[in-house]
Scaffold this motif. Structure first.
Motif, PDB file in Angstrom:
ATOM      1  N   VAL A 132       0.861  -1.179   0.000  1.00 44.05           N
ATOM      2  CA  VAL A 132       0.000   0.000   0.000  1.00 44.05           C
ATOM      3  C   VAL A 132       0.896   1.228   0.000  1.00 44.05           C
ATOM      4  N   LEU A 133       0.692   2.116  -0.963  1.00 36.90           N
ATOM      5  CA  LEU A 133       1.474   3.346  -1.063  1.00 36.90           C
ATOM      6  C   LEU A 133       0.553   4.505  -1.421  1.00 36.90           C
ATOM      7  N   GLY A 134       0.988   5.713  -1.083  1.00 36.93           N
ATOM      8  CA  GLY A 134       0.247   6.905  -1.464  1.00 36.93           C
ATOM      9  C   GLY A 134      -0.650   7.416  -0.347  1.00 36.93           C
ATOM     10  N   LYS A 135      -1.470   8.384  -0.695  1.00 39.98           N
ATOM     11  CA  LYS A 135      -2.346   9.014   0.286  1.00 39.98           C
ATOM     12  C   LYS A 135      -3.477   8.056   0.677  1.00 39.98           C
ATOM     13  N   ARG A 136      -3.641   7.856   1.991  1.00 44.56           N
ATOM     14  CA  ARG A 136      -4.653   6.928   2.503  1.00 44.56           C
ATOM     15  C   ARG A 136      -5.234   7.453   3.812  1.00 44.56           C
ATOM     16  N   PHE A 137      -6.417   6.992   4.144  1.00 45.11           N
ATOM     17  CA  PHE A 137      -7.007   7.184   5.454  1.00 45.11           C
ATOM     18  C   PHE A 137      -6.699   5.912   6.247  1.00 45.11           C
ATOM     19  N   VAL A 138      -6.099   6.074   7.414  1.00 39.49           N
ATOM     20  CA  VAL A 138      -5.733   4.934   8.251  1.00 39.49           C
ATOM     21  C   VAL A 138      -6.667   4.926   9.454  1.00 39.49           C
ATOM     22  N   GLU A 139      -7.407   3.833   9.610  1.00 38.56           N
ATOM     23  CA  GLU A 139      -8.405   3.709  10.674  1.00 38.56           C
ATOM     24  C   GLU A 139      -8.096   2.452  11.487  1.00 38.56           C
ATOM     25  N   LEU A 140      -8.015   2.616  12.807  1.00 42.18           N
ATOM     26  CA  LEU A 140      -7.772   1.493  13.705  1.00 42.18           C
ATOM     27  C   LEU A 140      -8.982   1.354  14.617  1.00 42.18           C
ATOM     28  N   LEU A 141      -9.578   0.146  14.633  1.00 46.01           N
ATOM     29  CA  LEU A 141     -10.773  -0.117  15.433  1.00 46.01           C
ATOM     30  C   LEU A 141     -10.467  -1.173  16.484  1.00 46.01           C
ATOM     31  N   GLY A 142     -10.931  -0.915  17.681  1.00 41.47           N
ATOM     32  CA  GLY A 142     -10.774  -1.865  18.772  1.00 41.47           C
ATOM     33  C   GLY A 142     -11.961  -1.778  19.710  1.00 41.47           C
ATOM     34  N   GLN A 143     -11.999  -2.654  20.712  1.00 44.55           N
ATOM     35  CA  GLN A 143     -13.113  -2.661  21.664  1.00 44.55           C
ATOM     36  C   GLN A 143     -12.598  -2.630  23.089  1.00 44.55           C
ATOM     37  N   ALA A 144     -13.408  -1.954  23.929  1.00 43.22           N
ATOM     38  CA  ALA A 144     -13.138  -1.908  25.359  1.00 43.22           C
ATOM     39  C   ALA A 144     -14.474  -1.963  26.077  1.00 43.22           C
ATOM     40  N   ASP A 145     -14.676  -2.976  26.911  1.00 42.87           N
ATOM     41  CA  ASP A 145     -15.920  -3.141  27.674  1.00 42.87           C
ATOM     42  C   ASP A 145     -17.157  -3.130  26.776  1.00 42.87           C
ATOM     43  N   GLY A 146     -17.071  -3.794  25.632  1.00 46.49           N
ATOM     44  CA  GLY A 146     -18.215  -3.908  24.727  1.00 46.49           C
ATOM     45  C   GLY A 146     -18.470  -2.676  23.869  1.00 46.49           C
ATOM     46  N   GLN A 147     -17.666  -1.632  24.020  1.00 47.96           N
ATOM     47  CA  GLN A 147     -17.807  -0.435  23.202  1.00 47.96           C
ATOM     48  C   GLN A 147     -16.634  -0.343  22.235  1.00 47.96           C
ATOM     49  N   GLU A 148     -16.919   0.149  21.051  1.00 50.41           N
ATOM     50  CA  GLU A 148     -15.887   0.246  20.029  1.00 50.41           C
ATOM     51  C   GLU A 148     -15.216   1.616  20.072  1.00 50.41           C
ATOM     52  N   TRP A 149     -13.880   1.632  19.998  1.00 48.34           N
ATOM     53  CA  TRP A 149     -13.143   2.878  19.893  1.00 48.34           C
ATOM     54  C   TRP A 149     -12.440   2.927  18.539  1.00 48.34           C
ATOM     55  N   ARG A 150     -12.018   4.146  18.161  1.00 42.90           N
ATOM     56  CA  ARG A 150     -11.459   4.345  16.823  1.00 42.90           C
ATOM     57  C   ARG A 150     -10.354   5.389  16.854  1.00 42.90           C
ATOM     58  N   LEU A 151      -9.247   5.062  16.193  1.00 44.18           N
ATOM     59  CA  LEU A 151      -8.180   6.025  15.925  1.00 44.18           C
ATOM     60  C   LEU A 151      -8.139   6.232  14.414  1.00 44.18           C
ATOM     61  N   PHE A 152      -8.004   7.477  13.983  1.00 49.65           N
ATOM     62  CA  PHE A 152      -8.127   7.781  12.556  1.00 49.65           C
ATOM     63  C   PHE A 152      -7.149   8.890  12.181  1.00 49.65           C
ATOM     64  N   GLU A 153      -6.439   8.698  11.086  1.00 48.71           N
ATOM     65  CA  GLU A 153      -5.512   9.708  10.566  1.00 48.71           C
ATOM     66  C   GLU A 153      -5.503   9.640   9.035  1.00 48.71           C
ATOM     67  N   GLU A 154      -5.181  10.755   8.430  1.00 50.58           N
ATOM     68  CA  GLU A 154      -4.950  10.798   6.984  1.00 50.58           C
ATOM     69  C   GLU A 154      -3.446  10.893   6.793  1.00 50.58           C
ATOM     70  N   GLU A 155      -2.878   9.969   6.039  1.00 43.90           N
ATOM     71  CA  GLU A 155      -1.424   9.883   5.892  1.00 43.90           C
ATOM     72  C   GLU A 155      -1.031   9.615   4.446  1.00 43.90           C
ATOM     73  N   LYS A 156       0.174  10.025   4.107  1.00 47.05           N
ATOM     74  CA  LYS A 156       0.783   9.622   2.838  1.00 47.05           C
ATOM     75  C   LYS A 156       1.749   8.499   3.174  1.00 47.05           C
ATOM     76  N   ILE A 157       1.431   7.294   2.735  1.00 50.25           N
ATOM     77  CA  ILE A 157       2.200   6.112   3.111  1.00 50.25           C
ATOM     78  C   ILE A 157       3.384   5.939   2.161  1.00 50.25           C
ATOM     79  N   GLU A 158       4.566   5.805   2.774  1.00 47.50           N
ATOM     80  CA  GLU A 158       5.806   5.585   2.034  1.00 47.50           C
ATOM     81  C   GLU A 158       6.532   4.406   2.661  1.00 47.50           C
TER      82      GLU A 158
END
Length: 168
Positions: A132-158
């Motif tokens: 994977v290369l180029g401009k992308r949206f990077v989203e990380l999803l996880g769960q804590a105590d039955g609730q979903e959390w999210r980390l999100f960034e826009e990055e140029k991947i090299e």
């Protein structure tokens, strides 16, 4: 002395056929463009704006939860091994994480990677499948105590780049 001008029927006149040709060309090009537009609908345009708005609100709630849990991650993509490695910090260390690498314009280039824990210190790994290369949206999803959390960034991947999520 008056010159007699020969009068031809309309269908033998050049300018009549020239004007008709322009009209026929416009109709043919218009139908061709209509055919292309019907057979290739735009993938970026969303039909249901209400659902998209609800999704944005849900994303904001997930990001607030990640901030409350002090979630941060450092992502390294090894493009040669086609492997993603993530170091996770925060109050939640789930059994599985989902990493979405989203192309802003080409949905066929989106990647979904399931990350599994390697050790108890917050190190996760998963297989990319394809580089994977180029401009992308990077989203990380996880769960804590039955609730979903999210980390999100826009990055140029090299190659060899470290991507930091949730450090702002």
């Amino acid at each position: 002395m008056q010159l007699e001008q020969k009068v031809y029927p309309w269908y033998k006149e050049f300018w009549a056929w020239f004007c008709i040709g322009i009209l026929v060309l416009a109709v043919v090009l218009g139908l061709g463009l209509l055919t292309v537009a019907i057979n290739n609908p735009p993938s970026i345009v969303v039909d249901n704006y209400y659902d998209v708005g609800k999704g944005i609100n849900k994303s904001l709630e997930r990001e607030r939860l990640a901030k409350q849990l002090s979630m941060r991650a450092t992502l390294t993509l090894n493009l040669e091994l086609e492997q993603a490695e993530l170091q996770l910090e925060g109050e939640s260390l789930p059994q599985q994480l989902v990493l979405n690498i989203i192309s802003p314009t080409q949905p066929e280039q989106d990647r979904r990677v399931v990350l599994q824990p390697v050790d108890t210190n917050g190190l996760y790994r998963g297989l990319l499948g394809e580089p994977v290369l180029g401009k992308r949206f990077v989203e990380l999803l996880g769960q804590a105590d039955g609730q979903e959390w999210r980390l999100f960034e826009e990055e140029k991947i090299e190659p060899g780049q470290r991507i930091e999520l949730g450090f702002n």
